[in-house]
Design an enzyme around this catalytic site. Structure first.
Site, PDB file in Angstrom:
ATOM      1  CD  GLU A 117      -5.407  -8.358   3.662  1.00  0.00           C
ATOM      2  OE1 GLU A 117      -6.065  -7.865   4.592  1.00  0.00           O
ATOM      3  OE2 GLU A 117      -5.170  -7.744   2.601  1.00  0.00           O
ATOM      4  CE  LYS A 120      -3.750  -1.896   2.927  1.00  0.00           C
ATOM      5  NZ  LYS A 120      -4.931  -1.665   2.069  1.00  0.00           N
ATOM      6  NE  ARG A 156     -11.226  -9.895  -1.377  1.00  0.00           N
ATOM      7  CZ  ARG A 156     -11.627  -8.935  -2.219  1.00  0.00           C
ATOM      8  NH1 ARG A 156     -12.075  -9.263  -3.424  1.00  0.00           N
ATOM      9  NH2 ARG A 156     -11.567  -7.675  -1.860  1.00  0.00           N
TER      10      ARG A 156
END
Length: 460
Positions: free
Chosen positions: A312, A240, A314
């Site tokens: 990640e 990110k 899910r």
């Protein structure tokens, strides 16, 4: 942090709740000295106003709080909480003016206004304490407030002190408090117990991934809560940017929410067989981090192509949901800070949820309206199923294109629940600015609505 009402006593100051429309009529019945004081104080009954009125000896005789207009009240919630911080120290009992159907929510808001996150810095406590209004279930309101405060504390704690072992410790403390059973599968034992995607997402971190499994109650319908416990999310190899990483201590907000909800259920003795499953991991970067292009095999046997390691949540939820479904409970509910798409769709104040069960939707919507806990139904849109099918594997964890991101995530999760009724909440878990009873920081969403809906949902 716990919440509590003041003990009823003769020393509690009478508190009058006055809307703008009611103020003139109330003043007409008061002595001239009271009328003069109220007018001199500029009290108009507006939302958030508070005024203490002295008696003949100059000591406080009564207090007033504004209740605004109906239009103003529709734009917010917990209106008494806005005035509570402006009252001087002491105990207050509501004497008049509070609508009976709002007493429970306003009392809850007053308790929540007393929340302080003081783990790292002393905070000034709320000085004004409320005597529980007549007619409310004070024990239940206290349980709701304490559960919400637990959720806030967990989310507000930074990852340095709220990694997977710390989240486990919080769950163990809650289990001990309520006499629940708890078991934890940690590290490589996840592979031995066929929880491969939880292991894969968390294996790059120094603090081992784990699956927390708590059970309470031996009577009533079976309810399983599954909460996303990503204690910090760097995005993995799909790292990110800094601005997007700043709030990632809250990526375990789903786990915090289900633990808070579990407290509400257990503290009030709800007749239900409760199970709480939390996959607790950190999505970190190291030489053994999972990669874009990898194909993982889930507990259910479905294969998943990884097109973005930042999707990640899910993955860990999928293994936990498959485990939950094997027990065939009457209802499975997952809660997760899952997608930015949900925030774009409904903003930070609404809790979007997914359910195809008309009874669940009806019960939840009714409960949310009466609980000052707004929710918004989103669609399990079957036409988008093709978006999560990459061809090379059964499922794609991050469909390209960016369309319907919250919906495709929910459809992904639904693939892992085939034997039970299922609902999913894609929450934000964060209050971006101070509001009455909701300071900036971690917050619960949807939990009070779920709690209030459960008696209707889980009738034997």
């Amino acid at each position: 942090m716990s919440a509590e009402f003041a003990t009823p006593s003769a020393n509690a100051l009478p508190l009058h709740v006055l809307s703008e429309a009611a103020l003139e009529g109330w003043l007409a019945d008061q002595p001239g000295a009271v009328q003069a004081w109220v007018k001199a104080g500029g009290f108009s009954g507006g939302l958030g106003q508070a005024l203490v009125v002295p008696g003949e000896e100059g000591t406080p005789a009564l207090a007033l709080v504004g209740y605004g207009t109906e239009a103003a009240r529709r734009r917010g919630r917990f209106h008494l909480a806005a005035a509570a911080a402006k009252l001087p120290a002491g105990d207050y009992r509501i004497e008049s003016g509070l609508p009976e159907d709002q007493a429970a929510n306003e009392a809850l808001g007053w308790l929540l206004a007393g929340y302080r996150f003081d783990r790292y810095r002393d905070q000034t406590p709320l000085a004004a304490r409320l005597v529980a209004p007549e007619g409310i279930d004070a024990a239940q309101i206290t349980a709701l407030a304490t559960g919400e405060m637990l959720t806030r504390d967990l989310i507000n704690t930074p990852a340095s002190d709220m990694g997977p072992p710390d989240l486990e410790a919080a769950a163990r403390k809650l289990a001990e408090q309520h006499g629940a059973e708890i078991g934890v599968i940690t590290g490589d034992a996840l592979l031995e117990n066929n929880l491969p995607m939880i292991h894969t997402v968390g294996r790059a971190a120094d603090r081992a991934p784990r699956l927390i499994d708590m059970a309470w109650g031996d009577k009533g319908p079976k309810l399983t809560l599954v909460g996303k416990g990503v204690c910090f999310d760097t995005g993995g190899l799909n790292l990110k940017p800094g601005a997007s990483m700043a709030l990632m201590k809250k990526d375990m907000g789903g786990a915090a929410a289900v633990l808070g909800l579990a407290h509400m259920i257990m503290a009030t003795g709800m007749e239900v067989q409760l199970r709480v499953l939390i996959p607790a991991v950190e999505n970190s970067v190291s030489g053994n981090a999972f990669r874009p292009g990898d194909i993982l095999t889930s507990r259910k046997g479905l294969t998943v192509e990884i097109n973005n390691t930042d999707a990640e949540g899910r993955l860990v939820l999928a293994d936990a949901l498959a485990l939950a479904d094997e027990d065939k409970p009457d209802q499975i509910i997952s809660m997760a800070t899952l997608t930015g798409a949900a925030r774009v769709a409904v903003g930070p104040d609404l809790a979007p949820y997914y359910s195809d069960d008309a009874a669940f939707v009806s019960a939840l919507e009714s409960a949310a309206a009466g609980s000052a806990d707004p929710v918004w139904r989103m669609p399990f849109h079957d036409a988008y199923e093709a978006l999560i099918e990459p061809g090379i594997a059964d499922l794609d964890n991050a469909p390209k294109g960016g369309f319907a991101g919250s919906i495709t995530a929910a459809l992904f999760l639904r693939r892992f629940v085939t034997e039970s009724k299922y609902a999913h909440f894609d929450i934000y878990g964060w209050q971006p600015a101070d509001a009455p009873a909701r300071p900036k920081g971690g917050t619960g969403q949807g939990t009070r609505a779920i709690y209030a809906a459960l008696p209707a949902l889980l009738k034997p």
